[in-house]
Design a protein around this motif. Structure first.
Motif, PDB file in Angstrom:
ATOM      1  N   LEU A  60       0.833  -1.206   0.000  1.00 21.18           N
ATOM      2  CA  LEU A  60       0.000   0.000   0.000  1.00 21.18           C
ATOM      3  C   LEU A  60       0.862   1.248   0.000  1.00 21.18           C
ATOM      4  O   LEU A  60       1.813   1.335   0.763  1.00 21.18           O
ATOM      5  N   ASP A  61       0.512   2.188  -0.822  1.00 16.26           N
ATOM      6  CA  ASP A  61       1.206   3.476  -0.887  1.00 16.26           C
ATOM      7  C   ASP A  61       2.719   3.327  -0.951  1.00 16.26           C
ATOM      8  O   ASP A  61       3.448   3.888  -0.127  1.00 16.26           O
ATOM      9  N   PRO A  62       3.217   2.554  -1.927  1.00 16.36           N
ATOM     10  CA  PRO A  62       4.675   2.427  -2.010  1.00 16.36           C
ATOM     11  C   PRO A  62       5.298   3.767  -2.325  1.00 16.36           C
ATOM     12  O   PRO A  62       4.723   4.584  -3.037  1.00 16.36           O
ATOM     13  N   GLY A  63       6.463   4.002  -1.767  1.00 18.49           N
ATOM     14  CA  GLY A  63       7.203   5.220  -2.095  1.00 18.49           C
ATOM     15  C   GLY A  63       7.809   5.069  -3.470  1.00 18.49           C
ATOM     16  O   GLY A  63       7.240   4.441  -4.364  1.00 18.49           O
ATOM     17  N   GLU A  64       9.001   5.576  -3.639  1.00 21.45           N
ATOM     18  CA  GLU A  64       9.683   5.535  -4.933  1.00 21.45           C
ATOM     19  C   GLU A  64      10.128   4.111  -5.269  1.00 21.45           C
ATOM     20  O   GLU A  64      10.819   3.473  -4.495  1.00 21.45           O
ATOM     21  N   VAL A  65       9.677   3.617  -6.434  1.00 24.42           N
ATOM     22  CA  VAL A  65      10.100   2.305  -6.931  1.00 24.42           C
ATOM     23  C   VAL A  65      10.953   2.547  -8.170  1.00 24.42           C
ATOM     24  O   VAL A  65      10.503   3.195  -9.113  1.00 24.42           O
ATOM     25  N   PRO A  66      12.202   2.061  -8.178  1.00 22.25           N
ATOM     26  CA  PRO A  66      13.065   2.299  -9.341  1.00 22.25           C
ATOM     27  C   PRO A  66      12.446   1.770 -10.632  1.00 22.25           C
ATOM     28  O   PRO A  66      11.876   0.683 -10.661  1.00 22.25           O
ATOM     29  N   ALA A  67      12.557   2.551 -11.698  1.00 25.20           N
ATOM     30  CA  ALA A  67      11.983   2.171 -12.991  1.00 25.20           C
ATOM     31  C   ALA A  67      12.636   0.921 -13.559  1.00 25.20           C
ATOM     32  O   ALA A  67      12.017   0.191 -14.335  1.00 25.20           O
ATOM     33  N   ASP A  68      13.887   0.649 -13.164  1.00 23.01           N
ATOM     34  CA  ASP A  68      14.585  -0.507 -13.709  1.00 23.01           C
ATOM     35  C   ASP A  68      14.390  -1.781 -12.887  1.00 23.01           C
ATOM     36  O   ASP A  68      15.035  -2.802 -13.141  1.00 23.01           O
ATOM     37  N   ALA A  69      13.480  -1.754 -11.916  1.00 23.99           N
ATOM     38  CA  ALA A  69      13.225  -2.947 -11.104  1.00 23.99           C
ATOM     39  C   ALA A  69      12.611  -4.038 -11.976  1.00 23.99           C
ATOM     40  O   ALA A  69      11.601  -3.828 -12.635  1.00 23.99           O
ATOM     41  N   GLU A  70      13.256  -5.197 -11.987  1.00 19.75           N
ATOM     42  CA  GLU A  70      12.754  -6.328 -12.765  1.00 19.75           C
ATOM     43  C   GLU A  70      11.691  -7.100 -11.994  1.00 19.75           C
ATOM     44  O   GLU A  70      10.819  -7.729 -12.582  1.00 19.75           O
ATOM     45  N   LEU A  71      11.791  -7.073 -10.675  1.00 23.47           N
ATOM     46  CA  LEU A  71      10.827  -7.751  -9.816  1.00 23.47           C
ATOM     47  C   LEU A  71      10.584  -6.883  -8.596  1.00 23.47           C
ATOM     48  O   LEU A  71      11.528  -6.441  -7.944  1.00 23.47           O
ATOM     49  N   THR A  72       9.333  -6.631  -8.313  1.00 27.80           N
ATOM     50  CA  THR A  72       8.951  -5.902  -7.109  1.00 27.80           C
ATOM     51  C   THR A  72       8.213  -6.869  -6.189  1.00 27.80           C
ATOM     52  O   THR A  72       7.207  -7.459  -6.579  1.00 27.80           O
TER      53      THR A  72
END
Length: 186
Positions: A60-72
C-alpha cells in the motif's frame, strides 16, 4: 525473536510488515535484531541478489520504486482485492509479487465449501472491508482468494496461512504455515 534467528540463518535479509495485532514495540524489537521493517509509504529497498534488480516495497502506498526494477516484492499484512492490485501495478514494467497474510487460510474450513469466514481485504480505496461485510462469509464461494498463489493480471498474489489464529485458537483444514518462496530467474 527465536523465529527471526532461524529465518536469518537461511536468508540474507528478513523483511517484516506490521499485522493488525502487532505493536510498534514488537516491530522495534525485530528491527533491533536485524529485521527490515516495511511500512506503508516507505521507498523500495533493494534486495541483495545476483539475479537482477529486485526491490521490496510496501503493498500500500509504495514510495519511490526504481523504474529498472525487474521484480517488485510488495509486502502487506492485509490482502488486496484484485482491483486494488490491478490499480497498484498499472504502468509498472517489471513483474510484481504481492505477499500477504491476515486471512489465516480461513482458519476453519469445510470440505467442498472452503472457509466459513475470513477477514476482509483492502479495496481500491485503500480501506479494509468490514469484518461483517457479506464478502467475509464463505469467501471462496464468493470468488475470493484467501490462501495460496494466484495471478492477478501481470502480477502474482500469495496469501500465507501464517502461524497464528484469530478469535478462536483453532484451525481445521487450514494448517499453519510459513511460506518459502524460491525465485528462479528466467
Amino acid at each position: 525473536l527465536e523465529l527471526l534467528a532461524v529465518l536469518q540463518d537461511h536468508a540474507p535479509v528478513v523483511f517484516v510488515t506490521r499485522g493488525n495485532h502487532d505493536t510498534y514495540a514488537v516491530l522495534d524489537a525485530l528491527a533491533e535484531h536485524g529485521a527490515v521493517i516495511v511500512e506503508r509509504g516507505d521507498d523500495a529497498v533493494p534486495l541483495p541478489t545476483d539475479a537482477g534488480r529486485i526491490v521490496v516495497t510496501p503493498a500500500l502506498d509504495p514510495g519511490e520504486v526504481p523504474a529498472d526494477a525487474e521484480l517488485t516484492l510488495a509486502l502487506g499484512h492485509y490482502p488486496m482485492t484484485t482491483s486494488a492490485i490491478t490499480t497498484a501495478t498499472r504502468g509498472h514494467a517489471g513483474v510484481s509479487l504481492f505477499l500477504f497474510g491476515h486471512a489465516h487460510g480461513g482458519q476453519i474450513r469445510l470440505p467442498f465449501v472452503g472457509a466459513l469466514w475470513a477477514p476482509g481485504e483492502i479495496g481500491s480505496d485503500g480501506h479494509v472491508v468490514s469484518r461483517t461485510s457479506p464478502s467475509t462469509v464463505f469467501p471462496e464461494l464468493r470468488g475470493r482468494t484467501i490462501s495460496g498463489l494466484d495471478r492477478v493480471g501481470a502480477a502474482y498474489r500469495h496469501i500465507s496461512n501464517g502461524i497464528g489464529t484469530q478469535a478462536v485458537r483453532l484451525r481445521f483444514l487450514a494448517p499453519a504455515e510459513i511460506s518459502v518462496i524460491t525465485l528462479v530467474p528466467k
